[in-house]
Design a protein around this motif. Structure first.
Motif, short mmCIF file in Angstrom:
data_model
loop_
_atom_site.label_atom_id
_atom_site.label_comp_id
_atom_site.label_asym_id
_atom_site.label_seq_id
_atom_site.Cartn_x
_atom_site.Cartn_y
_atom_site.Cartn_z
N LYS A 223 0.79 -0.68 0.17
CA LYS A 223 0.06 0.09 0.24
C LYS A 223 1.12 1.24 -0.05
CE LYS A 223 -3.89 1.99 2.07
NZ LYS A 223 -4.74 2.05 3.88
N LYS A 224 0.49 1.98 -0.68
CA LYS A 224 1.21 3.56 -0.80
C LYS A 224 1.40 4.15 0.66
CE LYS A 224 1.26 7.54 -3.41
NZ LYS A 224 0.92 8.47 -4.01
N LYS A 225 2.90 4.73 0.75
CA LYS A 225 2.98 5.81 1.58
C LYS A 225 2.83 6.58 1.77
CE LYS A 225 7.01 2.53 3.69
NZ LYS A 225 8.10 2.27 3.92
N THR A 226 2.01 7.20 2.63
CA THR A 226 1.58 8.52 2.61
C THR A 226 2.45 9.92 3.74
OG1 THR A 226 -0.31 8.74 4.44
CG2 THR A 226 -0.70 8.53 2.43
N PRO A 227 2.80 10.93 3.66
CA PRO A 227 3.18 11.51 3.98
C PRO A 227 2.93 10.97 5.59
CG PRO A 227 2.99 12.67 1.89
CD PRO A 227 1.94 11.49 2.80
N PHE A 228 2.14 10.98 6.22
CA PHE A 228 0.97 11.05 7.24
C PHE A 228 0.94 9.43 7.90
CE2 PHE A 228 0.68 16.00 7.32
CZ PHE A 228 0.44 15.96 8.22
N SER A 229 1.12 9.10 8.52
CA SER A 229 1.32 8.05 9.23
C SER A 229 0.17 8.32 10.33
CB SER A 229 2.15 7.45 10.03
OG SER A 229 3.19 7.89 10.86
N LYS A 230 -0.40 6.71 10.29
CA LYS A 230 -1.88 6.49 10.88
C LYS A 230 -1.40 7.13 12.35
CE LYS A 230 -3.53 2.00 8.64
NZ LYS A 230 -4.28 1.22 9.06
N ASP A 258 -8.69 12.46 7.47
CA ASP A 258 -8.92 10.91 6.10
C ASP A 258 -8.53 11.11 5.36
OD1 ASP A 258 -10.41 8.40 6.18
OD2 ASP A 258 -11.96 9.60 5.18
N LYS A 259 -9.14 12.53 4.93
CA LYS A 259 -7.88 12.63 3.08
C LYS A 259 -6.41 12.44 3.23
CE LYS A 259 -8.27 15.80 -0.13
NZ LYS A 259 -8.99 17.78 -1.09
N ILE A 260 -6.06 12.63 4.59
CA ILE A 260 -4.29 12.52 4.64
C ILE A 260 -4.00 11.25 4.30
CG2 ILE A 260 -2.54 13.63 6.00
CD1 ILE A 260 -4.05 16.24 6.86
N SER A 261 -4.95 11.29 5.71
CA SER A 261 -4.64 9.38 5.65
C SER A 261 -4.06 8.50 4.23
CB SER A 261 -5.32 8.39 6.64
OG SER A 261 -6.56 8.56 6.34
N LYS A 262 -5.52 8.83 3.65
CA LYS A 262 -5.90 8.02 2.03
C LYS A 262 -4.35 8.74 0.72
CE LYS A 262 -10.55 7.01 3.38
NZ LYS A 262 -11.71 7.66 3.03
N SER A 263 -4.28 9.89 1.06
CA SER A 263 -4.10 10.73 0.03
C SER A 263 -2.60 11.22 -0.25
CB SER A 263 -5.16 11.27 -1.21
OG SER A 263 -6.23 10.48 -1.35
N GLY A 264 -2.78 11.42 1.00
CA GLY A 264 -1.18 12.85 1.67
C GLY A 264 -1.87 13.51 2.15
N TYR A 265 -0.53 14.70 2.52
CA TYR A 265 -0.65 16.27 2.88
C TYR A 265 -1.62 16.85 1.21
CZ TYR A 265 -0.33 20.61 5.08
OH TYR A 265 -0.01 21.43 5.34
N ASP A 266 -0.45 16.62 0.51
CA ASP A 266 -0.24 17.83 -0.94
C ASP A 266 -1.02 16.80 -1.72
OD1 ASP A 266 2.48 17.68 -0.23
OD2 ASP A 266 3.08 16.90 -1.75
N SER A 267 -2.55 16.82 -1.22
CA SER A 267 -3.25 16.51 -1.67
C SER A 267 -4.65 17.97 -1.11
CB SER A 267 -4.37 14.74 -1.31
OG SER A 267 -4.49 14.88 -0.05
N LEU A 268 -4.34 18.47 0.03
CA LEU A 268 -5.04 18.42 0.21
C LEU A 268 -5.22 19.96 -0.76
CD1 LEU A 268 -4.13 18.63 4.47
CD2 LEU A 268 -5.85 17.29 3.06
N SER A 269 -6.75 20.94 -0.37
CA SER A 269 -6.64 22.41 -1.08
C SER A 269 -5.71 23.40 -0.34
CB SER A 269 -8.35 22.45 -1.21
OG SER A 269 -8.72 22.98 -0.05
N LYS A 270 -5.65 24.59 -0.91
CA LYS A 270 -5.09 25.30 -0.07
C LYS A 270 -5.70 25.74 0.81
CE LYS A 270 -2.91 30.04 -0.35
NZ LYS A 270 -3.06 31.66 -1.55
#
Length: 281
Positions: A223-230, A258-270
């Motif tokens: 599973k792809k790792k994301t910048p934020f671990s659980k 929840d969005k961070i845990s699935k797709s990473g911090y960079d997936s967040l909007s500004k």
């Protein structure tokens, strides 16, 4: 044969930190085979492998701005740097992606190497420098500049803020600047400055890693790792929940984490990043 297959699997299935550790160890083994003098008990590195403080050397071997980061002067030097790399990477990858990690690591090392070359060249001193510590300092200061109040739990000491650790390390570098390994400390401090500069520009909308966004890493079956671990998400959720004043805010916090845990911090909007930042304060 199974050992080599296991190593191959470990390299392929793990993230960028493990890959850098493999590279550093692999290069060290090769330098022992080809450049270690067992009679004198020391290395004799060629000028096409390590970074010399001479503009003429740099002009003929520009790749040494990268190769020197993977060369170490001994097993203690290598072990200390790899332990620091593992320690620092945990914090950096809490806030940034693996692509940013690799780009900042390399650019910080290159920047530190350039400053070392220019200073020593104009002092008229020709000497080599090796090691990954300049790049590691870049990662450490970048993570600290981004989140200086990140709490560390250190055995026998207790809870301490990340900026306290970074300030101590930088102070030691400054105090030793003119005493021992001056060239190495110049690289450390220059790398640290680049780490601060990276975050300074990032918070103002300029990501120096963005031109290298096409970098890709080999896909693994994991599973792809994301910048934020659980663990980090759970901690953030606990802290932000205390700051949330309404059910609406709490719902938004939960959705963002929840969005961070699935797709990473960079997936967040500004807007989402700003919301977390303000609430975290």
């Amino acid at each position: 044969m199974n050992i080599f297959q296991d190593l191959k699997n470990q390299y392929s299935n793990n993230g960028i930190v493990q890959k850098l550790i493999f590279w550093n160890i692999g290069v060290f083994v090769l330098t022992i085979i080809f450049f270690y003098n067992f009679k004198s008990g020391s290395f004799s590195f060629p000028n096409w492998l390590v970074l010399y403080s001479s503009l003429s050397d740099l002009a003929t071997t520009p790749w040494t701005l990268v190769s020197y980061m993977f060369v170490h002067s001994g097993p203690i030097h290598l072990l200390f740097n790899l332990l620091m790399l593992h320690f620092v990477s945990r914090f950096f990858l809490t806030f940034f992606t693996e692509k940013q990690y690799l780009v900042v690591y390399l650019l910080g090392g290159i920047f530190g190497g350039l400053i070392f070359v220019f200073i020593y060249h104009f002092l008229g001193i020709r000497t080599p420098v090796v090691g990954a510590s300049g790049s590691i300092m870049t990662l450490l200061v970048a993570a600290t500049a981004y989140s200086p109040y990140y709490i560390l739990q250190i055995p026998l000491i207790g809870r301490i803020k990340l900026w306290h650790v970074t300030a101590l390390i930088l102070t030691i570098d400054v105090l030793q600047l003119l005493l021992v390994n001056t060239g190495g400390h110049i690289v450390h401090l220059s790398g640290a400055f680049f780490g601060f500069l990276y975050v300074f520009l990032l918070k103002r909308g300029t990501d120096l890693a963005k031109p290298f966004s096409n970098l890709s890493f080999k896909k693994s079956t994991k599973k792809k790792k994301t910048p934020f671990s659980k663990v980090h998400v759970n901690k953030a959720s606990s802290n932000l929940s205390k700051a949330a004043k309404t059910d609406v805010e709490q719902k938004r916090v939960d959705d963002i984490l929840d969005k961070i845990s699935k797709s990473g911090y960079d997936s967040l909007s500004k807007e989402e990043k700003e919301f977390l930042f303000k609430l975290g304060k």
